[in-house]
Enzyme design. Structure first.
Site, PDB file in Angstrom:
ATOM      1  N   GLU A 171     110.412 -11.511  37.461  1.00  0.00           N
ATOM      2  CA  GLU A 171     109.619 -11.391  38.691  1.00  0.00           C
ATOM      3  C   GLU A 171     110.224 -12.203  39.827  1.00  0.00           C
ATOM      4  O   GLU A 171     109.554 -12.522  40.821  1.00  0.00           O
ATOM      5  CB  GLU A 171     108.173 -11.809  38.417  1.00  0.00           C
ATOM      6  CG  GLU A 171     107.497 -10.983  37.324  1.00  0.00           C
ATOM      7  CD  GLU A 171     106.737  -9.760  37.838  1.00  0.00           C
ATOM      8  OE1 GLU A 171     106.149  -9.840  38.922  1.00  0.00           O
ATOM      9  OE2 GLU A 171     106.730  -8.726  37.130  1.00  0.00           O
ATOM     10  N   HIS A 247     101.976 -15.802  38.387  1.00  0.00           N
ATOM     11  CA  HIS A 247     103.333 -16.290  38.652  1.00  0.00           C
ATOM     12  C   HIS A 247     103.260 -17.812  38.766  1.00  0.00           C
ATOM     13  O   HIS A 247     102.214 -18.362  39.141  1.00  0.00           O
ATOM     14  CB  HIS A 247     103.881 -15.763  39.995  1.00  0.00           C
ATOM     15  CG  HIS A 247     104.197 -14.303  40.013  1.00  0.00           C
ATOM     16  ND1 HIS A 247     103.818 -13.474  41.049  1.00  0.00           N
ATOM     17  CD2 HIS A 247     104.864 -13.515  39.146  1.00  0.00           C
ATOM     18  CE1 HIS A 247     104.241 -12.245  40.809  1.00  0.00           C
ATOM     19  NE2 HIS A 247     104.877 -12.237  39.661  1.00  0.00           N
ATOM     20  N   CYS A 368     104.213 -16.037  48.635  1.00  0.00           N
ATOM     21  CA  CYS A 368     104.596 -14.723  48.083  1.00  0.00           C
ATOM     22  C   CYS A 368     105.355 -13.892  49.102  1.00  0.00           C
ATOM     23  O   CYS A 368     106.159 -13.038  48.750  1.00  0.00           O
ATOM     24  CB  CYS A 368     103.364 -13.915  47.694  1.00  0.00           C
ATOM     25  SG  CYS A 368     102.389 -14.660  46.412  1.00  0.00           S
TER      26      CYS A 368
HETATM   27  O1  SUG Z   1     102.732  -8.323  42.027  1.00  0.00           O
HETATM   28  N1  SUG Z   1     100.104  -7.643  44.228  1.00  0.00           N
HETATM   29  C1  SUG Z   1     101.304  -8.385  43.922  1.00  0.00           C
HETATM   30  C2  SUG Z   1     101.198  -9.783  44.467  1.00  0.00           C
HETATM   31  C3  SUG Z   1     102.475 -10.539  44.338  1.00  0.00           C
HETATM   32  C4  SUG Z   1     102.311 -11.973  44.627  1.00  0.00           C
HETATM   33  N2  SUG Z   1     103.558 -12.614  44.552  1.00  0.00           N
HETATM   34  C5  SUG Z   1     103.765 -13.897  44.179  1.00  0.00           C
HETATM   35  N3  SUG Z   1     102.844 -14.584  43.562  1.00  0.00           N
HETATM   36  N4  SUG Z   1     104.912 -14.383  44.381  1.00  0.00           N
HETATM   37  C6  SUG Z   1     101.566  -8.407  42.414  1.00  0.00           C
HETATM   38  O2  SUG Z   1     100.606  -8.542  41.666  1.00  0.00           O
HETATM   39  C7  SUG Z   1      98.737  -5.664  44.452  1.00  0.00           C
HETATM   40  C8  SUG Z   1      98.869  -4.176  44.549  1.00  0.00           C
HETATM   41  C9  SUG Z   1      97.562  -3.454  44.574  1.00  0.00           C
HETATM   42  O3  SUG Z   1      96.635  -3.824  43.879  1.00  0.00           O
HETATM   43  O4  SUG Z   1      97.507  -2.435  45.306  1.00  0.00           O
HETATM   44  C10 SUG Z   1     100.060  -6.318  44.106  1.00  0.00           C
HETATM   45  O5  SUG Z   1     101.012  -5.665  43.746  1.00  0.00           O
END
Ligand code: SUG
Length: 444
Positions: A171, A247, A368
């Site tokens: 990730e 994460h 993020c």
């Molecule tokens: O991968 N949310 C992302 C958020 C990423 C956050 N990144 C870090 N913590 N670095 C994920 O979960 C939501 C999509 C939706 O529900 O439509 C989403 O992909």
């Protein structure tokens, strides 16, 4: 210097509820999204960082919908028919094809500073993001974009994403932190994983998925040519993954000589000492660790406020600043704690609260939204100048967003062929603004 490459929110920003284990994503499923507001909130954060004297750049969104995803899993027909079929029969697939999740560029790639790598180049490995269907389609475009921005092969090395399989779940920088005296001297790269594929009966979360494996961290260490003393691999606490810490950057953030983390961030109580020792050996200084206790900020509040998903940056006036989500100000306990850290000795010099509610509802805070790229002055001169953020680019992007983004997007709108065309026109124009050439499949 360290550049923050922020993901520009794409025109189809929507709430699909696609990320099991990410509490905000699941809670927002099916809600109306506001793409224009989302993109403007992201741009305002970039402007703040720029004004604080922190080097800032931008990474463009991916072209959506990616209907290739639907076709690969057996849906067919002309574009119009396909959209109608997906809307009627598979709304989750439709949301996945349209996801603007590439905005969270902390998951775009893992980046190693040239001072840490064997060949003296900055290394990039796009994350495979295999754990979530909607994110698994990001790596090819991410790779194209990174290669377009960091094109100079003498200074920048680009790897293939790791094979997209559970044992190598990766990730990106969300599970990677670099400690060092400065960005151009050797440092310690910390990798954090959720489970080890080779140790299936070892500690692992019971409810939610661990998205990063130890084996993925080890592969990146090899690919980037990091020395044994220049890296450390630790396990994240599986217990907190089950509380929504999907994460490492939801529970810890580090920058140069400082770590800001919850006491429950790591699996083993001795991990923090391991980190201190490794930093001291690799970098020659004592890690400044600001560790928050459960009794001051429980993990549940850390997850809802995203206190650790803040950016830790050194401003142009050499002050350590925390860029925290506005939700931290609204949570009394978290707010009180942050203000105490600023007022106390050995804390941050300043805190800025930023409004990113549109991204936060998908589970993405300030940290993020950015990919950090440590570079020397010479390297910074070598990346595509069109993505470097300043008042002029800000104004152009703002005008572009105002012209192309809808105010409100509902799940129903995703079936409208005119909306698809609108996205294409917008992104085609954007590549011109950023001077990146053809980066999207429809342009190739
Ligand atoms: O991968 N949310 C992302 C958020 C990423 C956050 N990144 C870090 N913590 N670095 C994920 O979960 C939501 C999509 C939706 O529900 O439509 C989403 O992909």
């Amino acid at each position: 210097m360290e550049f923050n490459f922020d993901g520009l929110v794409g025109p189809s920003h929507n709430y699909g509820g696609l990320s099991f284990g990410n509490i905000a994503s699941q809670a927002s499923e099916g809600q109306l999204s506001r793409p224009k507001e989302a993109a403007l909130q992201g741009l305002a954060k970039m402007r703040l960082l720029h004004e604080l004297g922190v080097p800032q750049a931008v990474i463009p969104p991916h072209m959506r919908p990616d209907l290739g995803l639907a076709r690969r899993i057996g849906f067919s027909g002309s574009e119009g028919r396909l959209l109608a079929t997906l809307a009627a029969e598979a709304p989750l697939v439709l949301a996945a094809c349209y996801s603007a999740s590439a905005m969270w560029t902390a998951n775009a790639a893992t980046v190693s500073a040239s001072a840490d790598t064997r060949d003296g180049r900055v290394h990039f490995t796009p994350a495979n993001l295999q754990n979530k269907v909607h994110r698994s389609i990001e790596p090819p475009t991410t790779r194209r974009i990174l290669k377009a921005i960091f094109a100079d092969e003498e200074r920048f090395a680009h790897h293939e994403p790791l094979p997209g399989t559970a044992a190598l779940g990766d990730e990106g920088a969300a599970n990677h932190t670099r400690f060092a005296k400065d960005h151009d001297v050797p440092g310690l790269e910390l990798f954090v994983y959720g489970e080890s594929a080779a140790n299936p009966f070892g500690p692992r979360p019971k409810v939610f998925p661990a998205r990063q494996t130890k084996e993925a961290c080890e592969a990146i260490v090899r690919l980037h040519g990091l020395t044994p003393s220049g890296r450390l691999i630790l396990q994240q606490s599986p217990e907190v993954i089950d509380q929504g810490v999907f994460h490492n950057d939801v529970i810890a953030v580090g920058h140069l000589q400082t770590l800001f983390a919850h006491e429950k961030a790591f699996e083993d109580s001795k991990d923090l000492d391991r980190l201190r020792r490794a930093v001291s050996k690799a970098c020659g200084f004592e890690l400044k660790a600001i560790v928050v206790r459960e009794e001051d900020v429980p993990v549940a509040d850390a997850v809802s406020s995203y206190i650790f998903n803040s950016q830790l940056v050194r401003t142009g006036s050499d002050r350590l600043a925390l860029i925290a989500p506005m939700e931290c100000k609204e949570n009394e306990r978290v707010h009180r704690h942050l203000e105490a850290v600023v007022a106390g000795p050995g804390g941050f010099d300043e805190v800025h609260y930023v409004e990113l509610r549109q991204s936060m509802q998908g589970g993405g805070g300030p940290a993020c939204l950015r990919l950090r790229v440590p570079m020397s002055e010479v390297e910074a001169q070598a990346f595509a100048p069109g993505v470097r953020f300043g008042p002029e680019l800000h104004a152009r992007l703002q005008t572009w967003v105002e012209a192309h983004y809808v105010e409100v997007l509902s799940p129903r709108d995703l079936a409208d062929p005119a909306f698809v065309e609108g996205c294409r026109v917008a992104l085609d124009e954007l590549t011109g603004i950023l001077g990146l050439g053809a980066i999207y499949p429809f342009q190739l």
